[in-house]
Design an enzyme around this catalytic site. Structure first.
Site, PDB file in Angstrom:
ATOM      1  CB  CYS B  84      -0.927  -0.238   1.178  1.00 42.68           C
ATOM      2  SG  CYS B  84      -2.251   1.009   0.891  1.00 42.68           S
ATOM      3  CG  HIS B 201      -3.755  -3.651   2.737  1.00 43.28           C
ATOM      4  ND1 HIS B 201      -2.588  -3.293   3.956  1.00 43.28           N
ATOM      5  CD2 HIS B 201      -4.145  -2.667   2.562  1.00 43.28           C
ATOM      6  CE1 HIS B 201      -2.706  -1.905   3.226  1.00 43.28           C
ATOM      7  NE2 HIS B 201      -3.674  -1.276   2.741  1.00 43.28           N
ATOM      8  CD  GLU B 203      -0.581  -5.900   5.518  1.00 42.69           C
ATOM      9  OE1 GLU B 203      -1.060  -6.587   4.241  1.00 42.69           O
ATOM     10  OE2 GLU B 203      -1.222  -4.206   6.192  1.00 42.69           O
TER      11      GLU B 203
END
EC number: 6.3.5.3
Lengths: 84, 223
Positions: B84, B201, B203
């Site tokens: 990002c 993302h 994560e």
């Protein structure tokens, strides 16, 4: 050394979509204005001291290359004027 | 140890450490002014709004001193992942080609997207098969991938696209492109396969408690 103001204008390359400019254009049209197109630019006014106008322009161009513009998506131009 | 670089304005740094922990990878937050620790085995540049997105998203962080460390580490083969805002920083900092700029919608978009794995023969995608469809969240206002056509052709010829935005069936369509990215590119490799950036993302799709764990495969590159 002389005092100069280098004006760096950064704009998106032709053909790169500018969604904010498109939105602004639509808003102007909603206000009743007639227009064909609208482009937005970023303008930086850099006060600097240099030996001459060419040296001032050269330094401002390097600023544009290395930070003020992103050469992947931007064109820029530099205009130098003597500063009081 | 994996260094998760925190700038002023980073906000996915702790998520990244927790997600790496979930796949058994030891990670620590490193404040950018402290430089990379000597025992750094990998680098994550996390999401957020470093330097308040001044000038352009990622522009300031990309020129901060720690990025010299990161570029040197990347050149010596240390894996580097930008997520990002970290992807924006990676492109601004020359780790990867192209630029991430204002979404086609001109709006911040926070939603789940489908991604098709384009190249499964990289450290970041080894857990998947080519053509797999994964679901990651996006959360960005400047995620539209822009790159001159000739550079994009080179990136595609070299098979450096990791993920493209697609529909649930894995078809790459304009409708499934959330931000207007060229050729639906969501993530790509740098000059070496150990350098990668992506706007979605992984994560945020890595903890079983939160549901899907599709993103673990990307983070397993650091294992």
């Amino acid at each position: 050394m002389s005092a100069y103001t280098a004006t760096v204008t950064v704009r998106l390359k032709r053909g790169v979509l500018d969604p904010e400019a498109e939105t602004t254009k639509r808003a102007l049209e909603r206000l009743g204005f007639e227009l064909e197109a609208l482009r937005s630019t970023d303008r930086f006014e850099v006060d600097l001291d240099a030996a001459d106008a060419d040296a001032a322009a050269e330094r401002a161009e390097e600023m544009a290359e290395r930070l003020l513009a992103n050469p992947t998506i931007h064109d820029y131009d530099v205009d130098v004027a003597a500063r009081e | 140890m994996i260094a998760v670089v925190r700038f002023g304005g980073s906000n996915c740094d702790r998520d990244a450490v927790r997600a790496l922990d979930a796949v058994g990878v030891d990670a620590e937050i490193v404040w950018h002014e402290d430089g990379l620790p000597a025992d750094t085995d990998g680098v994550v540049i996390p999401g957020g709004f470093s330097y308040g997105d001044y000038l352009r998203a990622g522009a300031m962080a990309a020129r901060s001193p720690i990025m010299d460390d990161v570029r040197a580490a990347a050149e010596s083969g240390t894996p580097v992942l930008g997520i990002c805002n970290g992807a924006q920083i990676g492109c601004e900092g020359g780790l990867t080609p192209g630029a991430f700029t204002t979404n086609r919608s001109a709006r911040f978009q926070c939603e789940h997207v489908h991604l098709r794995v384009e190249n499964a023969d990289t450290p970041w995608t080894r857990a998947y098969d080519e053509g797999d469809v994964v679901e990651f969240p996006i959360a960005h206002g400047e995620g539209r991938f822009e790159i001159p056509d000739a550079e994009l052709a080179a990136v595609e010829d070299e098979n450096r696209v990791l993920f493209r935005y697609c529909d649930a069936d894995g078809t790459v369509t304009d409708k499934a492109n959330p931000n207007g990215s060229k050729h639906n590119v969501a993530g790509l490799l740098g000059a070496d396969e150990t350098i990668a950036v992506m706007m979605p993302h992984p994560e945020r799709a890595a903890l079983p408690l939160l549901g899907r764990t599709d993103g673990q495969g990307v983070l397993e590159a650091f294992a």
